[in-house]
Design a protein around this motif. Structure first.
Motif, PDB file in Angstrom:
ATOM      1  N   SER A 182       0.830  -1.207   0.000  1.00 52.59           N
ATOM      2  CA  SER A 182       0.000   0.000   0.000  1.00 52.59           C
ATOM      3  C   SER A 182       0.865   1.258   0.000  1.00 52.59           C
ATOM      4  CB  SER A 182      -0.951  -0.005   1.196  1.00 52.59           C
ATOM      5  OG  SER A 182      -0.252  -0.039   2.425  1.00 52.59           O
ATOM      6  N   THR A 183       1.996   1.204   0.681  1.00 55.11           N
ATOM      7  CA  THR A 183       2.909   2.351   0.679  1.00 55.11           C
ATOM      8  C   THR A 183       3.389   2.657  -0.731  1.00 55.11           C
ATOM      9  OG1 THR A 183       3.686   2.016   2.951  1.00 55.11           O
ATOM     10  CG2 THR A 183       5.170   3.175   1.457  1.00 55.11           C
ATOM     11  N   GLN A 184       3.821   1.637  -1.449  1.00 54.27           N
ATOM     12  CA  GLN A 184       4.311   1.853  -2.811  1.00 54.27           C
ATOM     13  C   GLN A 184       3.186   2.234  -3.762  1.00 54.27           C
ATOM     14  OE1 GLN A 184       7.489   2.203  -3.562  1.00 54.27           O
ATOM     15  NE2 GLN A 184       7.796   1.856  -1.355  1.00 54.27           N
ATOM     16  N   LEU A 242       2.961   5.975  -3.256  1.00 54.71           N
ATOM     17  CA  LEU A 242       4.115   6.677  -3.824  1.00 54.71           C
ATOM     18  C   LEU A 242       4.110   6.613  -5.352  1.00 54.71           C
ATOM     19  CD1 LEU A 242       6.877   5.529  -1.310  1.00 54.71           C
ATOM     20  CD2 LEU A 242       5.669   7.727  -1.391  1.00 54.71           C
ATOM     21  N   ARG A 243       3.583   5.524  -5.889  1.00 58.69           N
ATOM     22  CA  ARG A 243       3.481   5.389  -7.350  1.00 58.69           C
ATOM     23  C   ARG A 243       2.534   6.456  -7.904  1.00 58.69           C
ATOM     24  NH1 ARG A 243       2.626   0.250  -7.180  1.00 58.69           N
ATOM     25  NH2 ARG A 243       4.825  -0.274  -7.513  1.00 58.69           N
ATOM     26  N   CYS A 244       1.422   6.683  -7.197  1.00 58.51           N
ATOM     27  CA  CYS A 244       0.452   7.684  -7.657  1.00 58.51           C
ATOM     28  C   CYS A 244       0.937   9.104  -7.391  1.00 58.51           C
ATOM     29  CB  CYS A 244      -0.892   7.462  -6.977  1.00 58.51           C
ATOM     30  SG  CYS A 244      -1.754   5.983  -7.546  1.00 58.51           S
ATOM     31  N   ALA A 245       1.752   9.280  -6.352  1.00 49.83           N
ATOM     32  CA  ALA A 245       2.231  10.608  -5.990  1.00 49.83           C
ATOM     33  C   ALA A 245       3.554  10.940  -6.676  1.00 49.83           C
ATOM     34  CB  ALA A 245       2.397  10.697  -4.472  1.00 49.83           C
ATOM     35  N   SER A 246       3.743  10.424  -7.858  1.00 51.28           N
ATOM     36  CA  SER A 246       4.992  10.643  -8.585  1.00 51.28           C
ATOM     37  C   SER A 246       4.784  11.647  -9.716  1.00 51.28           C
ATOM     38  CB  SER A 246       5.517   9.317  -9.143  1.00 51.28           C
ATOM     39  OG  SER A 246       4.620   8.780 -10.102  1.00 51.28           O
ATOM     40  N   ASP A 247       5.868  12.016 -10.346  1.00 45.14           N
ATOM     41  CA  ASP A 247       5.823  12.895 -11.511  1.00 45.14           C
ATOM     42  C   ASP A 247       5.341  12.080 -12.704  1.00 45.14           C
ATOM     43  OD1 ASP A 247       6.383  14.421 -13.784  1.00 45.14           O
ATOM     44  OD2 ASP A 247       8.130  15.361 -12.851  1.00 45.14           O
ATOM     45  N   PRO A 248       4.256  12.494 -13.376  1.00 43.57           N
ATOM     46  CA  PRO A 248       3.750  11.724 -14.517  1.00 43.57           C
ATOM     47  C   PRO A 248       4.819  11.468 -15.577  1.00 43.57           C
ATOM     48  CG  PRO A 248       2.182  13.429 -13.914  1.00 43.57           C
ATOM     49  CD  PRO A 248       3.412  13.676 -13.104  1.00 43.57           C
TER      50      PRO A 248
END
Length: 445
Positions: free
Chosen positions: A388-390, A393-399
């Motif tokens: 769930s953490t990743q 972080l995957r969604c909160a990344s630079d597109p």
């Protein structure tokens, strides 16, 4: 100080001169109600205490899949749940909203980054394969509530807040206060704390709850809108953005030309110091929807419900203290990205109900409660927490860098040797077959 102690009317709370064989469940959310339902079906009397006046209507979880969906399948509510909800084949990763070239002034969901197609791996799952059942949490709770009452062995008491817990060795005593501040004492063989992240049970038992909280808050908004560009095969989208990442999920089948109830969830800038009340003002909700919801501007939408949330990654130091046990959010909390919150709680409920049934009906040892605690904490620490953490972080990344993520690359390239073992975990690691483990470790004769 106890002003009044009384036993309410209802089924018996004692078992003659023999040991008690009933259970108290604290919390009438889906986790507590699933425990109650399974125990009721096993012939075990259950009393459920709920501090609120009714089942929660807050916009929370909505998707169930893999091992959690398999657990729901084994319940008598499954057929009705599939009629109320609908099945998804998977979801998309997309960038932020972009202008709609075909409709001036309108916005549409962003550029497609990847499609996570669960149905491609049906051979790794069971009936109904790798699908996602979409059904709002409050509707699932209502189904579980009705089915539990229909067993004739489950009583649910609203407006009852637990305030005293005693472990008497051979039984527990649970005292709850009603709105008139009169106290009711129940005796039971066991007590299940399924009363959420701010669990009164966990607090009264003085069980540490450690981990970390995310700086970001999120706001979940249930809203009626029409998306003319919706992908009818994969209508659920995770929005990749370093600040306002989010999710757009229809809560029912999308019908062309009609508004559909959507769940739009969006993250708030961690530097935003406004109160939760300010975040859910109508003006701010419309502002948030403008960052994530597709459609013409100004938005033609109707806000139905909303709720702000703080996200945490925490786990109780133990899920068992004597004859008291924890499940669901009372036991652990994690970011909702990837739908590993309520679903993990349902898998707790599945394993815990089986554990209590083995002890009460089959004379299994009390130590089975420690087996439950160890296994569900292990699942959280080794699978739910990091996964769930990743996901967050995957969604909160630079597109611009989203396609460099190993999972996204594996999905885009259909890398079977990477995807198959990863998704297999959602069937083999996430659930706990407590009966199988008990037999392997010699708990059952």
């Amino acid at each position: 100080m106890v002003e009044e102690i009384m036993l309410p009317s209802g089924h018996a709370h004692t078992s003659g001169d023999g040991p008690l064989k009933n259970v108290v469940v604290v919390g009438a959310g889906p986790v507590g109600l699933m425990v109650a339902l399974k125990l009721g079906l096993a012939g075990i009397p259950v009393d459920v205490f709920e501090k609120d006046s009714q089942l929660s209507q807050q916009p929370r979880a909505a998707g169930y899949y893999a091992g959690a969906l398999s657990a729901l399948q084994r319940l008598p509510i499954y057929g009705e749940a599939t009629k109320l909800g609908y099945m998804l084949k998977g979801y998309c990763f997309r960038g932020p909203l972009v202008e709609d070239e075909e409709e001036k002034g309108a916005m549409k969901l962003g550029d497609l980054i990847a499609i996570l197609n669960f149905s491609k791996g049906e051979e790794t799952g069971d009936d109904p394969g790798n699908r996602v059942l979409v059904l709002p949490q409050n509707q699932l709770a209502q189904l579980l509530y009705k089915a539990a009452l229909q067993t004739g062995l489950v009583n649910v008491y609203f407006n009852r807040e637990v305030c005293i817990l005693h472990d008497r060795g051979d039984f527990v005593e649970v005292v709850a206060r009603d709105q008139a501040r009169s106290l009711t004492s129940f005796r039971a063989a066991f007590c299940v704390g399924a009363d959420g992240g701010k669990s009164a049970c966990r607090g009264l038992l003085k069980i540490p709850f450690k981990g970390h909280s995310w700086r970001e808050r999120i706001v979940a908004i249930d809203v009626l809108l029409e998306d003319k560009n919706v992908d009818h095969e994969f209508p659920t989208t995770l929005i990749i953005h370093p600040v306002n990442f989010g999710a757009v999920m229809p809560l029912g089948p999308v019908q062309p030309g009609k508004k559909t109830l959507y769940r739009c969830t969006v993250a708030i800038d961690p530097n935003d110091e406004r109160t939760d009340e300010e975040l859910v003002s109508n003006a701010n909700l419309m502002s948030l929807l403008n960052t994530i919801a597709p459609g013409p501007r100004p938005l033609d939408v109707e806000i139905v419900n909303s709720s702000p949330y703080r996200m945490h990654q925490v786990c109780a130091a133990t899920l068992r203290k004597g004859r008291f046990v924890l499940a669901g959010d009372a036991a652990h909390l994690n970011t909702p990205w990837g739908a590993l919150g309520l679903t993990t709680g349902l898998l707790d409920a599945d394993a815990l109900a089986d554990t209590l049934e083995m002890i009460i009906n089959e004379n299994g040892p009390l130590e089975l409660l420690s087996l439950y605690s160890d296994e569900r904490r292990r699942v959280f620490q080794t699978f739910v927490d990091p996964t769930s953490t990743q996901n967050l972080l995957r969604c909160a990344s630079d597109p611009a860098f989203a396609k460099e993520d190993w999972l996204v690359r594996a999905v885009v390239n259909d890398t079977t040797d990477v995807l198959e073992p990863f998704f297999r975990q959602f069937y083999d690691v996430w659930p706990t077959d407590i009966r199988k483990l008990a037999a392997l470790r010699g708990y059952l004769k």
